[in-house]
Scaffold this motif. Structure first.
Motif, PDB file in Angstrom:
ATOM      1  N   ALA A   1       0.931  -1.899 -12.937  1.00 44.03           N
ATOM      2  CA  ALA A   1      -0.117  -1.872 -13.980  1.00 44.03           C
ATOM      3  C   ALA A   1       0.160  -0.795 -15.029  1.00 44.03           C
ATOM      4  O   ALA A   1      -0.668  -0.565 -15.907  1.00 44.03           O
ATOM      5  CB  ALA A   1      -1.471  -1.614 -13.314  1.00 44.03           C
ATOM      6  N   LEU A   2       1.337  -0.157 -14.956  1.00 38.91           N
ATOM      7  CA  LEU A   2       1.583   1.021 -15.815  1.00 38.91           C
ATOM      8  C   LEU A   2       2.463   0.750 -17.041  1.00 38.91           C
ATOM      9  O   LEU A   2       2.797   1.674 -17.766  1.00 38.91           O
ATOM     10  CB  LEU A   2       2.238   2.137 -14.980  1.00 38.91           C
ATOM     11  CG  LEU A   2       1.367   2.767 -13.897  1.00 38.91           C
ATOM     12  CD1 LEU A   2       2.179   3.783 -13.090  1.00 38.91           C
ATOM     13  CD2 LEU A   2       0.142   3.453 -14.497  1.00 38.91           C
TER      14      LEU A   2
ATOM     15  N   ARG B   1       2.618   1.493  -3.282  1.00 36.72           N
ATOM     16  CA  ARG B   1       1.620   1.439  -4.366  1.00 36.72           C
ATOM     17  C   ARG B   1       2.090   0.476  -5.459  1.00 36.72           C
ATOM     18  O   ARG B   1       2.079   0.799  -6.667  1.00 36.72           O
ATOM     19  CB  ARG B   1       1.373   2.836  -4.936  1.00 36.72           C
ATOM     20  CG  ARG B   1       1.186   3.942  -3.899  1.00 36.72           C
ATOM     21  CD  ARG B   1      -0.246   4.163  -3.535  1.00 36.72           C
ATOM     22  NE  ARG B   1      -1.061   4.601  -4.625  1.00 36.72           N
ATOM     23  CZ  ARG B   1      -1.379   5.869  -4.883  1.00 36.72           C
ATOM     24  NH1 ARG B   1      -0.878   6.824  -4.114  1.00 36.72           N
ATOM     25  NH2 ARG B   1      -2.186   6.154  -5.859  1.00 36.72           N
TER      26      ARG B   1
ATOM     27  N   GLU C   1       0.833  -1.205   0.000  1.00 40.10           N
ATOM     28  CA  GLU C   1       0.000   0.000   0.000  1.00 40.10           C
ATOM     29  C   GLU C   1       0.874   1.265   0.000  1.00 40.10           C
ATOM     30  O   GLU C   1       0.562   2.240  -0.671  1.00 40.10           O
ATOM     31  CB  GLU C   1      -0.919   0.023   1.229  1.00 40.10           C
ATOM     32  CG  GLU C   1      -2.120  -0.905   1.088  1.00 40.10           C
ATOM     33  CD  GLU C   1      -2.830  -1.151   2.402  1.00 40.10           C
ATOM     34  OE1 GLU C   1      -4.033  -1.447   2.356  1.00 40.10           O
ATOM     35  OE2 GLU C   1      -2.198  -1.057   3.479  1.00 40.10           O
TER      36      GLU C   1
ATOM     37  N   GLU D   1       0.904  -2.414  -6.741  1.00 39.97           N
ATOM     38  CA  GLU D   1       0.009  -2.902  -7.800  1.00 39.97           C
ATOM     39  C   GLU D   1      -0.260  -1.826  -8.843  1.00 39.97           C
ATOM     40  O   GLU D   1      -0.250  -2.099 -10.043  1.00 39.97           O
ATOM     41  CB  GLU D   1      -1.317  -3.421  -7.192  1.00 39.97           C
ATOM     42  CG  GLU D   1      -1.163  -4.683  -6.346  1.00 39.97           C
ATOM     43  CD  GLU D   1      -0.464  -5.838  -7.081  1.00 39.97           C
ATOM     44  OE1 GLU D   1      -0.704  -6.044  -8.283  1.00 39.97           O
ATOM     45  OE2 GLU D   1       0.361  -6.535  -6.440  1.00 39.97           O
ATOM     46  N   GLU D   2      -0.479  -0.589  -8.367  1.00 39.10           N
ATOM     47  CA  GLU D   2      -0.712   0.518  -9.319  1.00 39.10           C
ATOM     48  C   GLU D   2       0.506   0.674 -10.234  1.00 39.10           C
ATOM     49  O   GLU D   2       0.388   0.835 -11.445  1.00 39.10           O
ATOM     50  CB  GLU D   2      -0.940   1.855  -8.593  1.00 39.10           C
ATOM     51  CG  GLU D   2      -2.269   1.957  -7.868  1.00 39.10           C
ATOM     52  CD  GLU D   2      -2.092   1.746  -6.373  1.00 39.10           C
ATOM     53  OE1 GLU D   2      -1.441   0.753  -5.984  1.00 39.10           O
ATOM     54  OE2 GLU D   2      -2.619   2.551  -5.596  1.00 39.10           O
TER      55      GLU D   2
END
Ligand code: HEM
Length: 374
Positions: free
Chosen positions: A19-20, A13, A10, A15-16
């Protein structure tokens, strides 16, 4: 009430972030490893650029103060060292790009066109923050300026063009702030506000030039030997004479047209020579580290540009860039021309052995004293 325990994923970040790397497809599942590498390395480098921008703002703010506290110079040096290292990291990543063959890259290159690293708003922010002069900019090849290239193709403003426009309003640049600070350096104990400052600085410059002339004459006699042909001897004489003439032109700022600016530039250059020459004085020790760190930052940024150009030459040869520039030629020109601190480099050519320096006046003024002198 206590907050829930933080998790690594968290806070970072994760996972964010992961995903990029999907590029135009928004997912990396169907992409080749080469394309995901290409996107990822660019993203990592943009993050390093972000950190460089932050450090540049912090260092610039330190020097933009009307009086720079002596104790904040160590923080400035730390910031500059970090910037140098960040440029080094970016340059290192080009090795990763070189694991991709020309054909591997050509397989997805068309997707990019007409996009290009030329549209990196953060690199432009770095240049603006450092203080790169507009007249030095290498044109991309067409009519459009570097600012136009940051807009959408139909001419609308973009997040990139707005970011750079904001930065253009954010003054002063690091160069301007550092020059202002250097200009206040006491030279032979004299400050710019002292009534006879101009005369004291001029005397220092003339003393220094005399010492420099003697040193170049000494170097010339060492370089001369019986085996030299007459034309070689003449060339050697001319070379040392030209070094002396350049030193005078530089320290008296004869290259600067406007008389007020000439006097100011001359004082800044004399300050640089003074700081380097008497760097053992407690009050000059940190300023000297600042100046050296500035050279290190500029050196790292030039090596980043050269390294990028060699990587590009290896991967795509000398073809036209996706951004429409001449490619490697354009990049090589930026590596040659984009010098923000030429005077700091130039002083290296004039420096003298400690034993050859003109005598120092009022050394007691440069001790560690409670009262700030700059
Ligand atoms: C295969 C990999 C790469 C190739 C072939 C390549 C090629 C080029 C070329 C030809 C240009 C000149 C502008 C143009 O006409 O497009 C350029 C500019 C640029 N590239 Fe790359 N590049 C690569 C990777 C990277 C990476 C990993 C970065 C990460 C920082 C990067 C950052 C930039 C920047 C910032 C510029 C603008 C330079 C300036 O205008 O001063 N490039 N690139």
């Amino acid at each position: 009430m206590s907050r829930p325990p933080t998790t690594y994923w968290e806070y970072i970040r994760v996972e964010e972030l992961l995903a990029l790397q999907g590029g135009l497809e928004k997912t990396d599942e169907g992409l080749s490893n080469d394309e995901v590498l290409f996107i990822t390395v660019h993203q990592i480098d943009e993050l390093w650029f972000k950190l460089i921008v932050r450090e540049l703002v912090a260092v610039r703010n330190l020097f933009a103060q009307p009086r720079v506290p002596e104790q904040s110079l160590a923080s400035a040096v730390r910031g500059l060292r970090r910037i140098r290292l960040l440029f080094t990291q970016v340059a290192q990543h080009f090795q990763l790009m070189e694991t991709m063959t020309t054909r591997d890259y050509l397989a997805f290159r068309d997707k990019l066109s007409p996009a290009s690293g030329f549209q990196s708003a953060q690199l432009r922010e770095i240049e603006i923050l450092l203080g790169l002069e507009m007249r030095l900019r290498v044109p991309l090849g067409g009519e459009a300026s570097y600012l136009d290239a940051l807009k959408y193709p139909d001419g609308r403003e973009s997040p990139a063009s707005r970011r750079v426009a904001r930065r253009l309003r954010d003054r002063p640049s690091l160069r301007e702030a550092v020059e202002e600070w250097l200009h206040r350096t006491p030279i032979q104990g004299s400050r710019p506000s002292d009534p006879d400052d101009a005369a004291t600085v001029r005397r220092f410059i003339e003393d220094y030039l005399r010492a420099h002339a003697a040193e170049t004459e000494r170097a010339r006699t060492f370089a001369e030997h019986d085996g030299l042909r007459p034309e070689e001897r003449t060339r050697l004489d001319e070379r040392y004479a030209s070094e002396r003439a350049s030193a005078r032109r530089f320290l008296l700022a004869e290259d600067v047209e406007d008389p007020a600016m000439r006097a100011r530039t001359s004082r800044v250059r004399a300050a640089l020579v003074f700081i380097e020459s008497y760097r053992e004085l407690p009050l000059l020790a940190w300023p000297r580290e600042v100046v050296d760190s500035i050279v290190a930052v500029e050196q790292a940024s030039l090596i980043f540009r050269q390294r990028h150009a060699r990587m590009v030459e290896r991967v795509i040869g000398r073809r036209t860039g996706t951004g429409g520039s001449s490619g490697v030629d354009y990049l090589d020109q930026t590596a040659l021309r984009y010098r923000v601190f030429p005077d700091v480099w130039a002083v290296r050519t004039l420096q003298l052995r400690e034993a050859a320096l003109p005598p120092l006046e009022q050394p007691e003024l440069y001790g560690l004293v409670a009262e700030q002198t700059r």
